[in-house]
Write an enzyme that holds these catalytic residues in place. Sequence first.
Site, PDB file in Angstrom:
ATOM      1  N   PRO B 209       0.925  -1.277  -0.051  1.00  0.00           N
ATOM      2  CA  PRO B 209      -0.064   0.170  -0.042  1.00  0.00           C
ATOM      3  C   PRO B 209       1.010   1.282   0.211  1.00  0.00           C
ATOM      4  CG  PRO B 209      -0.519  -1.483   1.856  1.00  0.00           C
ATOM      5  CD  PRO B 209       0.789  -1.981   1.203  1.00  0.00           C
ATOM      6  N   LEU B 210       0.572   2.207  -0.760  1.00  0.00           N
ATOM      7  CA  LEU B 210       1.303   3.248  -1.005  1.00  0.00           C
ATOM      8  C   LEU B 210       1.480   4.121   0.478  1.00  0.00           C
ATOM      9  CD1 LEU B 210       0.287   5.293  -4.185  1.00  0.00           C
ATOM     10  CD2 LEU B 210       2.316   3.947  -3.673  1.00  0.00           C
ATOM     11  N   CYS B 211       0.579   4.205   1.433  1.00  0.00           N
ATOM     12  CA  CYS B 211       0.462   4.598   2.569  1.00  0.00           C
ATOM     13  C   CYS B 211       1.629   4.330   3.379  1.00  0.00           C
ATOM     14  CB  CYS B 211      -0.804   4.869   3.329  1.00  0.00           C
ATOM     15  SG  CYS B 211      -1.541   3.263   3.749  1.00  0.00           S
ATOM     16  N   THR B 212       1.857   2.789   3.245  1.00  0.00           N
ATOM     17  CA  THR B 212       2.879   2.266   4.054  1.00  0.00           C
ATOM     18  C   THR B 212       4.341   2.710   3.540  1.00  0.00           C
ATOM     19  OG1 THR B 212       1.654  -0.145   4.473  1.00  0.00           O
ATOM     20  CG2 THR B 212       4.160  -0.293   4.497  1.00  0.00           C
ATOM     21  N   GLU B 215       4.512   6.460   4.756  1.00  0.00           N
ATOM     22  CA  GLU B 215       4.472   6.647   6.204  1.00  0.00           C
ATOM     23  C   GLU B 215       5.021   6.005   7.066  1.00  0.00           C
ATOM     24  OE1 GLU B 215       0.089   7.514   6.554  1.00  0.00           O
ATOM     25  OE2 GLU B 215       0.249   8.934   4.888  1.00  0.00           O
TER      26      GLU B 215
END
Lengths: 513, 449
Positions: B209-212, B215
């Site tokens: 996931p891009l958020c992983t 962030e």
Amino acid sequence: MAEPKIKYDRQLRIWGEQGQAALEKASICLLNCGPTGSETLKNLVLGGIGSITVIDGSKVVLGDLGNNFMLDESCLGESKAKSVCAFLQELNDAVKAKFIEEYPEALIKTNPSFFSQFTLVVATQLVEDSMVKLDKICREANVMLIFARSYGLTGLVRTSVKEHTVIESKPDHFLDDLRLNNPWPELRKFAETIDINVQDPVAHKHTPYVVILLKVAEEWAKIHQGSLPSTREEKREFKELLKSKTIAFDEDNYKEAVEASFKVFSSRGISQDLKQIIDDSQAEVSSNSSNYWVMVAALKDFIANEGGGEAPLEGSIPDMTSSTEHYVNLQKIYQAKAEADFLSIEQRVRNILKKLGREPESISKATIKSFCRNSRKLKVCRYRLIEDEFSNPSITELQKYLTDEDYSVAVGFYILLRAADRFAANYNCFPGEFEGPLDEDISRLKTTAVGVLSDLGCNGSTVTEDLINEMCRFGAAELHAVAAFIGGIASQEVIKLITKQFLISRSPSHAME
Amino acid sequence: MADSVAPPSRSRDLDKLLLRNGNLVGPNFEPGAELRDDLQEYARILVVGAGGLGCELLKDLALSGFKNIDVIDMDRIEVTNLNRQFLFRVEDVGKPKAEVAAKRVMERVSGVNIVPHFCRIEDKEIPFYNDFNIIVLGLDSIEARSYINSVACSFLEYDSDDKPREETIKPMVDGGTEGFKGHARVIMPGVTPCFECTIWLFPPQVKFPLCTLAETPRTAAHCIEYAHLIKWDEVHSGKAFDPDDPEHMKWVYDKAVKRAELFGIPGVTYSLTQGVVKNIIPAIASTNAIISAACALETLKIASGCSKTLANYLTYNGVAGLHIKVTEFVKDKDCLVCGPGVLIELDSSVTLEKFINLLEDHPKLLISRASVSHRGKNLYMQAPPVLEEMTRSNLSLALYELMDKVAKDTIHVTGTTSKDGKKTSCLRKLRVVFKAIDGVTDMDTAGGA
């Protein structure tokens, strides 16, 4: 030079630089360089095996060009060993390649000590009598041996080594070692520093599942007189308890916790497989024990003492939903414990070596570390002599396979391959080897097969007419595609034996295409 | 017994299999010298891919009695191929794989003719693929398999009872490897499951996931993918990342190292960076040899009937011991690719242009930029420009008219469809039925045209 590293990149990703170094040190002897033998070596030469010695006494004839890619028109009438060797050398100039123009059978008879110079012998297209003799020679000289045979549409690969010990078995699937069922004090303490009921939703959904499970297990134990869930009902309740802690629907960490909750319930201690290894008589070490068994002895002592029934911790954790900070800290805690376990084992290894009168530093730190990291996956394989397999088979097993639909064809060909060798010894040719009607050979092969079965103690068992017919039709043909298949399997086995990684095949492997 | 010794022959070993009768053979097996000669003269085999499997396949087929072989591959030889692609040498690096492979095999096996095609599989016209008796696939991508499968299945015709017409079945043999593991399978479109029927065997690659990545990075791979997928675009606005450019790779590696240091994450190496970014699948000579040999044997068995063919999926696993398993998968009777085709009911007034637009929204198809052909005739072609211009005037005509007023027939559509957010070429067979004149034409056909 950086080039070999780039050239071997795709295989270094499998067996690493240590595995590659072992291959580059190995010397392989090939007996008979028909397509089965040639293809086996081709796969090893491409991968950068140290040296090869090709042994074959025959000259190249036209028929050989139809099944062996390493021979072309210019080789006709030349030594087959010389021609094949020249082609193999062309594939990789880092490999030392040489040949000896001599029939393997003669070498086995007249010069048995010849084989002791090699790491491993690949013996292809040998008949039973020579197989048995060569097997004894190699066993005595402690040289690894692989038999490969292509015969029509069938074939055989059989490994023969006294003992093969594996540290890096690298299984496809293996459960991680998180110790959630048996946490050590530092891990408990770390979990205590984290509040899983934190109000901030971002922090809540970034608490790693390891911490969640530890804390909820503790909570459970408090209200269940110190015990963990064991019945089906309790396990279900435990999962419900986990789910009740979520504060939003998209909390992946809680989903992971529910999925991993069995790690809390699983039983403590070591597996049966590992128990068998530490209880092996070889774990009672003496001055000539191998490094592997010295380390097993240390492991056994560790498990009985500091380990408290557990093997040394692996130290790595799988990826999981978490904040970076929690994850990195968790990783450090697992690594610290793994390091402490390693030091304790290392100390034991050094002490044992000293006691045995050997150089205490003779086993490297790196080896012991790898041993600790892989201690739950250790493997030991032993093979009986071919002669034993032939003269003293497990009759119940054989009979079971003969009647089992899934295995009867493979076992049928196993019997028929032996019958064909016996046929050849009696009639100076293989069944169906020459042109002409097959009827006589079919009936002779059938009688011979009945004889083989009865010598094996399987009176009354038979092999089907269909298989006997096929075997005669094959006429000992060495088809290129079958040879490439069998040679491919043989070369995989060589790699696993030499790199001491992965797991070699334990029984004769038969393939009916 | 001098008369029993065969004269020297190149096909000494193969003759045993092809000239003698057997009990465990295929249904159409007719042993004899004629069979051997026919294989040499008439059988045409296409090998798709000249890489790890392709090199082995060409050798194996050339030594299994086939003399007319084509090979198609768009790649050039790289240093990392040399540990297994045995037809290539250091001095061949940079040359087209198909050309070098074909040349090397022809040099060594006399009498074999191998025609190389150095291009993308989509560059060939569909009829090109119909010239071969069997298509053998030595590929490493799901998309390429899927494309060839759809092409082979497009040749399949069904009779009025929805039974596949045997003469239109284009057999495929497919192999694949990863490390010590591999598979070999036989696909008889319309009879055994096609690649699409069992697409679940190839689960899509898991992406982070891009958020992983942005962030909460935790692993070395997260740091590498951050540099590759997020940081690259931020810094090099508009410039595409080229995984084969060592400078690009080095840049990603350096950025990944910095990010890993920032977060205290261990394990970023150059080798891992390449592995993650290029999704490198480890490969070795021995596994390719095993799988290719199995595929070549199946090709020989299909072509000659000399033994029963594999039914229909073989898996090989040499990781722990040695396991060979054969599974008989079943066809998906609703398969869009190998079935009789998606049924589309149309009004006879629908124009070709409207029909093409309709394909874009059809829930089972979702094909954009469609080219349409009927019984080998191009109704509309998106490319090349010459053909587009020639067929453009058809767009405003009624499809019913363009199909010679047949009330019910199969048409072929090629275009792009998106799967898991990736655009891929596809070829679909459709059954078009015109509503208004259904009864009338039925009578027409009954009358015998």
